[in-house]
Design an enzyme around this catalytic site. Structure first.
Site: not given
Ligand code: ZN
Ligand code: ZN
Length: 479
Positions: A295, A340
């Site tokens: 991410h 995320e």
């Molecule tokens: Zn994190």
């Molecule tokens: Zn992470």
């Protein structure tokens, strides 16, 4: 935060009765049981050569260095995160990937940090260091001055009588121990994931927790907290571990402790966000996509080096090595997932957009930059020999085959739950929570040698899986 874990924790927080005994789980499938004698498998010399070449990789470190230096912190919905997407597109194109693009989506209820200060007012006046948790409500601008209600653990908070926290600031001080597999994050992390929700329901005016971390420093660990629908959010913050330990000592001296807390975060509404996608085109468009990534977003206190510039860097560097070695059978798709940290929005947006598109496997790197020590798969019947080839090819990197079924990850989780086979490369969690979500998550925490071992592991996995002649169809989706 894994949404499955959250679903597990939210109702559990209110339940105080012991749970009925569960029936023993059925025996693991043959391919995931430990073997008395490992299958004898010859490692393809091309796989071995690429794996060993990856041990000298410089791409991954350059990506982590670039993101942390040229962009810095990348909180969800922020202008820095938008700049990071543009940076990612330019970098992925420069590395030679094809079909590089941003897949946009809208991010709702973007939360922005404000002022965050705290002091013990009495009996031992002094400032303490903390940081607001994502989704925390604000205190009045002048702050709240209230007595502390101390709980040694999240369980103790969960057992407090209804209404007993009226007019108080709950203080939960459970201590997290480091574990190689990171399992202590799930148990200790409950104080952060749902502690504020539980405290709010019992009438608390605010909550402070000991940071979910394994260090003893003064850098607090940020992270999101979650309130059930219908529960009015309260101010919620994490004290640095050192300050939480100090506050705990004050409580144990016996006199009531009065605390002054000021937090002024706010919700700024919707923002445009997006996933950054790049591909290594395969020769067989019907063989299914091999999905990998990490991410792009990060919490704001550090520069997101281990969480998760390293994950996007490792998977990208590995895909590049496979690309440069010749066209694989399957298309490798690298995704730098957008959001995320505050709810897995990037992974959900990806699954929505790509629903129905054939994927062979999915795997993500989101546990720092330390070495991979174990791998697990949940390959379907008929493709299990791929696991044997992976075991043989990964062994020289010090990676063992686990006995569980793969399926980790907030970002690829939504795809895996539709039946896509998962391959996990598990990193050591022994140091990860010393710096996770803290001001110390910076480039110098990344050990270049361990980062390269990660690249070698992912390169090995990608070249084996993307070129496997077996068909990798759907596995039975998890309930
Ligand atoms: Zn994190
Ligand atoms: Zn992470």
């Amino acid at each position: 935060m894994n949404p499955l874990l959250l679903a597990l924790l939210l109702p559990a927080a209110a339940v105080q009765q012991p749970q009925p005994q569960q029936p023993p789980s059925p025996a693991a499938p043959a391919a995931t049981r430990p073997r008395a004698t490992p299958a004898v498998v010859r490692v393809d010399p091309k796989v071995a050569a690429l794996r060993d070449k990856a041990l000298a990789d410089a791409t991954a470190y350059a990506i982590v260095e670039g993101l942390t230096t040229e962009i810095g912190p990348r909180p969800d919905g922020s202008p820095q995160q938008a700049r990071a997407r543009e940076w990612a597109v330019a970098k992925l194109k420069a590395l030679g990937f094809r079909n590089v693009h941003i897949e946009p989506y809208v991010l709702e209820n973007v939360w922005e940090r404000g002022v965050e200060t705290a002091e013990v007012v009495s009996p031992y006046p002094q400032p303490l260091r903390l940081t607001a948790l994502g989704n925390s409500a604000a205190t009045p601008p002048q702050g709240l001055t209230l007595p502390i209600a101390y709980f040694a653990s999240f369980n103790d908070l969960a057992l407090a009588p209804a209404g007993s926290l009226q007019g108080k600031i709950a203080f939960v001080s459970n201590q997290m121990q480091p574990t190689q597999d990171g399992s202590s994050y799930g148990s200790s992390g409950a104080a952060r994931f749902v502690g504020a929700n539980v405290a709010a329901k019992k009438g608390a005016a605010a909550i402070v927790i000991r940071s979910i971390g394994t260090d003893h420093g003064r850098g607090p660990h940020a992270g999101g907290t979650n309130f059930e629908p219908g529960v009015t959010p309260i101010p919620a913050a994490a004290l640095s571990v050192a300050d939480a330990e100090n506050l705990e000592r004050m409580v144990k001296l016996g006199a009531p402790v009065t605390f002054h807390l000021t937090l002024t975060p706010r919700n700024v509404g919707t923002r445009q966000s997006g996933n950054v996608v790049a591909e290594v085109p395969g020769s067989d468009p019907n063989a299914g996509v091999v999905l990998v990534g990490g991410h792009l977003d990060s919490w704001d206190l550090g520069t997101g080096a281990i969480d998760d510039a390293s994950g996007v860097a490792i998977t990208t560097a590995a895909a590049k090595l496979v690309m440069d070695a010749g066209r694989p059978r399957r298309t490798i798709r690298v995704v730098w997932f957008g959001d995320e940290e505050t709810g897995g929005w990037g992974g959900q947006a990806y699954a929505k957009r790509h629903a129905g598109e054939r994927h062979a496997t999915a795997g993500e790197s989101d546990f720092g930059a330390d070495r991979v020590w174990r791998f697990e798969t949940n390959l379907p019947q008929g493709a299990r020999a791929i696991g044997d080839r992976l075991a043989a090819a990964l062994a020289p990197l010090g990676i063992v085959r686990g006995t569980g079924a793969a399926g980790d990850g907030t970002d690829v989780g939504p795809m895996i739950r539709t039946g896509v086979a998962a391959i996990d490369l598990n990193q050591s969690g022994l140091r990860y929570f010393d710096w996770h979500h803290t001001p110390e998550d910076t480039l110098d925490r990344v050990d270049p040698e361990q980062l390269r071992q990660n690249v070698a592991a992912w390169t090995t996995m990608l070249t084996v899986v993307a070129n496997a002649s077996e068909e990798i169809g759907a596995v039975v989706p998890r309930p």
